[in-house]
Scaffold this motif. Structure first.
Motif, mmCIF file in Angstrom:
data_model
loop_
_atom_site.group_PDB
_atom_site.id
_atom_site.type_symbol
_atom_site.label_atom_id
_atom_site.label_comp_id
_atom_site.label_asym_id
_atom_site.label_seq_id
_atom_site.Cartn_x
_atom_site.Cartn_y
_atom_site.Cartn_z
ATOM 1 N N HIS A 123 7.341 21.460 14.822
ATOM 2 C CA HIS A 123 7.313 20.913 13.468
ATOM 3 C C HIS A 123 6.427 21.748 12.563
ATOM 4 O O HIS A 123 6.809 22.152 11.480
ATOM 5 N N LYS B 227 7.577 25.313 11.809
ATOM 6 C CA LYS B 227 8.653 25.321 10.821
ATOM 7 C C LYS B 227 8.096 25.154 9.428
ATOM 8 O O LYS B 227 8.503 25.813 8.486
ATOM 9 N N ASP C 84 15.097 26.695 5.584
ATOM 10 C CA ASP C 84 15.930 25.712 6.264
ATOM 11 C C ASP C 84 16.077 24.495 5.362
ATOM 12 O O ASP C 84 15.417 23.494 5.553
ATOM 13 N N PRO C 85 16.953 24.598 4.364
ATOM 14 C CA PRO C 85 17.013 23.522 3.364
ATOM 15 C C PRO C 85 17.466 22.186 3.938
ATOM 16 O O PRO C 85 17.257 21.160 3.318
ATOM 17 N N LEU C 86 18.043 22.208 5.134
ATOM 18 C CA LEU C 86 18.461 20.930 5.715
ATOM 19 C C LEU C 86 17.370 20.328 6.566
ATOM 20 O O LEU C 86 17.341 19.142 6.821
ATOM 21 N N TYR D 147 14.037 20.606 3.301
ATOM 22 C CA TYR D 147 14.695 19.553 2.531
ATOM 23 C C TYR D 147 13.671 18.633 1.881
ATOM 24 O O TYR D 147 13.751 18.345 0.702
ATOM 25 N N ASN E 140 11.733 20.442 -0.879
ATOM 26 C CA ASN E 140 12.667 20.720 -1.959
ATOM 27 C C ASN E 140 12.913 19.466 -2.785
ATOM 28 O O ASN E 140 12.815 19.472 -4.006
ATOM 29 N N GLN E 141 13.219 18.374 -2.075
ATOM 30 C CA GLN E 141 13.491 17.114 -2.755
ATOM 31 C C GLN E 141 12.274 16.642 -3.512
ATOM 32 O O GLN E 141 12.371 16.121 -4.614
ATOM 33 N N PHE F 64 16.092 9.676 -1.819
ATOM 34 C CA PHE F 64 16.299 11.117 -1.746
ATOM 35 C C PHE F 64 15.069 11.788 -1.151
ATOM 36 O O PHE F 64 15.166 12.781 -0.482
ATOM 37 N N LYS G 187 23.529 7.080 -2.539
ATOM 38 C CA LYS G 187 23.862 8.227 -1.701
ATOM 39 C C LYS G 187 25.174 7.963 -0.982
ATOM 40 O O LYS G 187 25.507 6.824 -0.690
ATOM 41 N N GLN H 48 20.202 16.064 12.720
ATOM 42 C CA GLN H 48 20.027 14.966 11.793
ATOM 43 C C GLN H 48 20.942 13.836 12.189
ATOM 44 O O GLN H 48 21.909 14.038 12.921
#
Ligand SMILES: [Zn+2]
Lengths: 474, 617
Positions: free
Chosen positions: A312, A315, A326-328, A332, A335-336, A361, B119, B182
């Motif tokens: 973790h 990363k 690694d936007p996912l 993420y 970013n959000q 989100f 969503k 995920q």
């Protein structure tokens, strides 16, 4: 009766006022973060904002209890608290409950509490007790070991619980050490090492080595060493490097490329050390020692990164430094979070009008990422006000700490400031992508009882000690 | 510390606090006021992350025949806030489900982790293509709904379920420990799908779109700067011969047990049959959970991969190992003779069947004489050179382990078991220190007692004999994607502690067991083939819970081994009766691609050996 009125007149009301303001703002944001059309009663105790109201009620109760307690118990029982919390930390390590891969919660009935939160208070109390003894001076190796042990032992157990965020918080206690006599250059050196650690992750080890060598050379020459001596040293280093390089090419010695830089530099440093001892030149000695520690650190960085940090954290650091994107995954979240805060603009979207923070989100939006709601709904103005309030509170607490007559109270005050400062800076910093995400709460804002209570206790114990600062003499 | 210094430090600390907080304010000012990237939200737009799921790698057999491919299904997503009221019955009919299922889906929707009415959340999973095509035509009548394509496994041949494994949704634990996954992602849960998950899965991509309040996509966010492309999974070429695997599964219908066939020269697994088995396509699609429950509760345990997880005593097949150890240790010679009059009579005694006497080592293997191997085993353990029984057992154990016993072989499948080779400390605990002798543990002489191994270890053992003294770790994957190399460990030679010369005497015995003259005493003559010289050894593995297990292992052809095979049939009695013919048919099928003995095939196909458990012999 007289005692009570004295308490009220001696109490630092500015701090109390800011404290209440922050707690209420925090609750409004939790409400906004969890808010949806379907639940609207603020007393809905199945919802987080409902529960937080209960935690706040308890927190106020705790504050009052502390104010009416006897100020002497905090110094008198400091070690007892410390030992009890160490036992609690061990118990958590053995019987605790795993949440998000770290074993840092202990279940008491239907409550889950996080002993690490309270370990902060117990640790600064014990540290204040040790360093506050009238014959204690931070000037011997032994004094550093004793105080260092008290300050960082709990962090070690917390690290074993796999809760790196809470463990790192204890690192902020270096500020207390600084205030009590840690030489300034050591603080600077500490900051330098942290920076070096980060640079080593970004740039190649060889580049760092060459930079360090040049840096040491400049420092050496500027401080007054002889250019000739430095040139001779550089000659040795380059010579060994050339021999190793051609050796590896011609005789195919199996030397990893980095070592062609590292070995000559180490040889050079050892040569400089020997010469320094022989000629009793302190400057050469210290700059060589500095270089040795730096080289060691940047060499061990990769090891620490690979073996001590878990996936973790690797990363998160990689993502922050732009080494890996690694936007996912973890990226993420940040970013959000940045989008939410950024979309708030200058004035914000208005209370309960946020679109990014609500509707999930942003992950962990009522705990570690609560600042997103502030940023989105209240805009830059709101964020600025919140940070300003924290700044005023921290400076106020510093002032309070400084006006104490007893060393114990002063050191305790500095401990409170260090820890709160670390929480505020790291928590807000991570939501805007300034520092890696290490899960620590924003004081008074984040959802959850343990954090709120522990910061409440921390602040009000200091206020109690402060209101008693004259009484203690009499 | 001087007072001045103290004041200084107060200011330094205050300075640090102010400076750090100022940095944060500046950064905030930058992203909130200056940077225009985040301003899209002023128009109330939101970002939507659409995951691009890669296609999972295909799986082929050794001859390029496709075993596993993919098919498209659709997940039905819904943005709850945009849904207008609709006729539930009509909606259910359109999707080919019941109205109850629709209601249930909507109630569980809100319980999903990270639920949000704004969503797109998954409402129904894995709807078949034809249903979705019908629904898509009516999609305009259902605002807020959309279909997301996913791919799931499709099985071209309904074989090798245990080996291939299955794919399912990731669990919470995996999500917490591995940031790649995920909620809702698929992951290999068993078999090759699990071992080669990383290679098969590929890499997910993501497209980020700006979406307005009505869920309409306005275009890619920042011109796709933050998007990433999905990378397809790599294909696997396996070592399995699909036809042989299919034939093996056919032969094992109505029987419990396992067949493992290996190419001895390479360690490549040619077939790995576990029976009872199931159709791998049962564990795909919407019925997966229900089918899985059914398989799990089946008393014959069809999910249990017997080939690598069932531990059986090797039985008489193990006599070859004791013979080799005896030869290597010099306590028996190929021409050493022992006589047998119906059994070994020292101690509790071990019985034997009627055969000519006295016999030498090769004949003892041919006729599977218990008495002979009791002598051999006791001479190994009690060899005065070692000084004690304990030391004797240690020597014996070291040899046995060099055949791949007592530890996992390391095949590329999850959950392999390693079997048991009893040690001195085991017997010290079981009896007491000094409380046991070679006579107490005499059943090891004939492969019974505390010894156990998996069918894979048995096949590996006979493969080792075929190679005259070494084996390569059995494996199922030959190549991954475009690269021809596989894990180095699969090309490493594991030598046994027995010299190569001694193998010939044992192989001679195994040859005679199958190919001797009628009346010559061979125990496995039923397995003989006219044109192929099979070397084999029968076994009967004692089973405390019922009738003995029928065991046989063999390799062929004798001089240029191309296949080594082990067969276990549970509760079926003598090795020669069931296991030997099955092995013989498999060998013939693999080497000649035809069957010359339809009567033998019929005899096996028609046999139903289920329901024999619990009955005594
Ligand atoms: Zn016999």
């Amino acid at each position: 009766m007289e005692r009570r009125s004295k308490l009220l007149s001696n109490l630092d009301w500015t701090t109390v006022f800011i404290y209440i303001l922050l707690v209420l703002m925090g609750w409004l944001n939790i409400y906004a973060a969890v808010y949806s059309d379907e639940h609207s009663s603020i007393f809905d105790f199945s919802q987080r904002y409902g529960k937080q109201l209960i935690w706040i009620g308890f927190a106020f109760l705790l504050a009052i209890i502390v104010l009416f307690s006897d100020a002497r118990i905090y110094s008198g029982f400091a070690y007892v608290f410390y030992i009890l919390i160490i036992l609690a930390l061990f118990a958590t390590l053995m019987f605790g409950k795993v949440v998000n891969a770290s074993k840092s919660w202990i279940q008491v009935g239907s409550f889950a509490i996080q002993p690490a939160e309270f370990a902060k208070i117990a640790t600064i109390l014990a540290l204040a007790k040790v360093m506050g003894r009238y014959n204690f001076k931070l000037n011997s190796f032994k004094s550093y070991v004793v105080a260092g042990f008290i300050a960082f032992f709990p962090a070690l157990i917390i690290l074993m619980q796999n809760d790196m965020g809470s463990a790192l918080v204890f690192g902020s206690l270096i500020i207390v050490f600084f205030r009590e006599g840690l030489p300034g250059w050591l603080l600077a050196f500490f900051a330098f090492l942290v920076m070096l650690f980060i640079f080593t992750l970004v740039f190649s080890t060889s580049a760092i080595m060459v930079t360090l060598l040049l840096l040491a050379g400049i420092v050496f020459v500027v401080i007054g060493g002889k250019l000739k001596a430095y040139a001779r040293l550089l000659g040795i280093v380059l010579g060994v490097g050339v021999v190793l390089y051609f050796g590896s090419q011609i005789f195919s010695w199996k030397i990893p490329f980095n070592y062609i830089f590292i070995i000559p530099i180490l040889v050079g440093i050892v040569a400089a050390l020997i010469k320094a001892i022989a000629s009793r030149s302190r400057i050469v000695f210290y700059s060589a020692l500095f270089l040795l520690v730096s080289v060691g650190l940047s060499l061990s960085t990769d090891y620490v990164f690979e073996h001590v940090l878990d996936v973790h954290h690797q990363k998160r650091i990689n993502d922050l430094l732009g080494i890996e994107s690694d936007p996912l995954g973890w990226g993420y979240n940040v970013n959000q979070s940045k989008i939410a805060i950024g979309s708030g603009g200058f004035l914000g979207k208005g209370y309960l009008q946020g679109t990014q923070t609500k509707f999930n989100f942003v992950p962990e939006q009522s705990t570690d990422f609560i600042f997103c709601t502030v940023g989105e709904e209240w805009g830059f103005i709101g964020s600025f006000v919140v940070i300003l309030l924290f700044a005023i509170l921290l400076l106020r607490l510093l002032k309070i700490a400084e006006r104490q007559r007893e060393t114990f109270s002063r050191i305790y005050g500095y401990g409170v400031v260090s820890i709160m400062f670390f929480h505020v800076a790291i928590n807000i910093g991570m939501t805007i992508g300034l520092v890696p995400v290490i899960g620590i709460p924003l004081p008074f804002f984040s959802y959850g009882g343990s954090s709120l209570w522990s910061f409440t206790l921390m602040v009000f114990i200091l206020l109690k000690l402060d209101s008693d600062r004259y009484g203690a003499l009499g | 510390m001087s007072l001045k210094l103290q004041t200084d430090r107060h200011f330094v600390v205050s300075g640090i606090v102010v400076l750090v907080l100022l940095t944060i304010v500046i950064k905030l000012f930058y992203i909130q006021v200056i940077d225009s990237r985040y301003k899209f939200s002023a128009q109330n737009n939101v970002l939507r992350y659409v995951t691009q799921y890669p296609v999972r790698g295909l799986i082929y057999d050794r001859n390029g025949k496709l075993l596993v491919s993919n098919k498209v299904v659709y997940d039905l997503l819904v943005v709850k806030r945009l849904v207008k009221s609709f006729d539930t019955t009509e909606f259910a009919n359109l999707l080919d489900i019941s109205t109850d299922q629709v209601r249930e889906a909507f109630t569980s929707l809100k319980k999903q982790r990270g639920y949000s009415s704004r969503k797109a959340m998954v409402l129904l999973k894995q709807l078949p293509v034809d249903v979705c095509n019908r629904f898509r035509e009516q999609l305009f009548r259902y605002p807020g709904f959309e279909l997301q394509p996913r791919t799931v496994r499709k099985y071209e041949r309904h074989i090798a379920a245990h080996m291939l494994g299955y794919v399912g949704e990731v669990d919470e634990n995996t999500i917490n420990n591995n940031s790649y996954y995920q909620l809702g992602d698929y992951i290999g849960i068993s078999g090759l799908e699990k071992t080669y998950e990383k290679e098969l899965r590929g890499k997910k991509g993501v497209n980020i779109y700006m979406v307005d309040v009505h869920n309409r996509i306005k275009g890619p966010y920042e011109n796709g700067k933050f998007d990433s492309v999905a990378v397809e999974g790599k294909n696997l070429e396996t070592t399995i011969d699909a036809d042989l695997q299919e034939y093996g599964e056919k032969l094992m219908v109505n029987k419990i047990g396992s067949i493992v066939a290996i190419d001895p020269k390479t360690g490549e697994v040619l077939a790995m049959v576990t029976s009872p088995s199931y159709d791998p396509s049962l564990l795909v699609g919407r019925e997966r959970a229900q089918n899985f429950m059914q398989l799990q509760t089946d008393s014959l345990k069809p999910i249990f991969n017997r080939s690598i997880m069932a531990l059986y005593p090797p039985g008489s097949t193990f006599k070859v190992v004791n013979a080799l150890i005896g030869l290597q240790e010099g306590i028996v010679h190929p021409y050493t003779q022992y006589s047998c009059a119906g059994g070994y009579t020292v101690g509790r005694g071990v019985g034997c069947h009627i055969h000519r006497s006295p016999i030498n080592l090769t004949e003892a293997i041919e006729m599977s004489c218990n008495t002979y191997f009791c002598h051999v085993f006791r001479n190994i353990i009690d060899n005065p050179e070692y000084g004690s029984v304990e030391e004797g057992l240690n020597v014996w154990r070291k040899h046995v382990e060099s055949f791949g016993y007592g530890h996992k072989l390391g095949i590329d499948l999850p959950n392999e078991l390693g079997g048991i080779v009893p040690s001195t400390s085991f017997y010290d605990k079981y009896f007491r220190k000094g409380g046991w002798s070679s006579l107490t543990i005499i059943s090891l002489a004939i492969g019974q007692g505390e010894l156990s191994a998996t069918p894979l270890q048995m096949a590996n053992l006979v493969s080792t004999i075929a190679n005259r003294g070494y084996y390569l770790t059995p494996h199922i994957v030959k190549s991954i994607g475009d690269s021809l190399s596989i894990d180095e460990k699969f090309s490493q030679m594991h030598r046994t502690t027995i010299d190569s010369v001694w193998y010939n005497y044992v192989i001679e015995g195994m040859d005679m067991a199958v190919n001797c003259e009628p009346g010559g005493g061979g125990t496995a003559r039923i397995a003989a083939l006219p044109n192929i010289r099979i070397c084999g050894k029968t076994g009967t593995s004692q089973n405390p819970h019922g009738k003995d297990h029928s065991v046989f292992f063999a390799f062929a052809p004798k001089d240029d081994p191309k296949i080594a095979i082990s067969v276990y049939v549970e509760n079926a009695g003598f090795g020669a009766t069931w296991a030997a013919p099955i092995a013989s048919l498999m060998i013939e099928k693999y080497l000649t691609d035809s069957i010359s003995r339809p009567y033998l095939e019929n005899y096996i196909l028609q046999a139903n050996l289920l329901n024999r458990r619990g009955k005594t012999k």
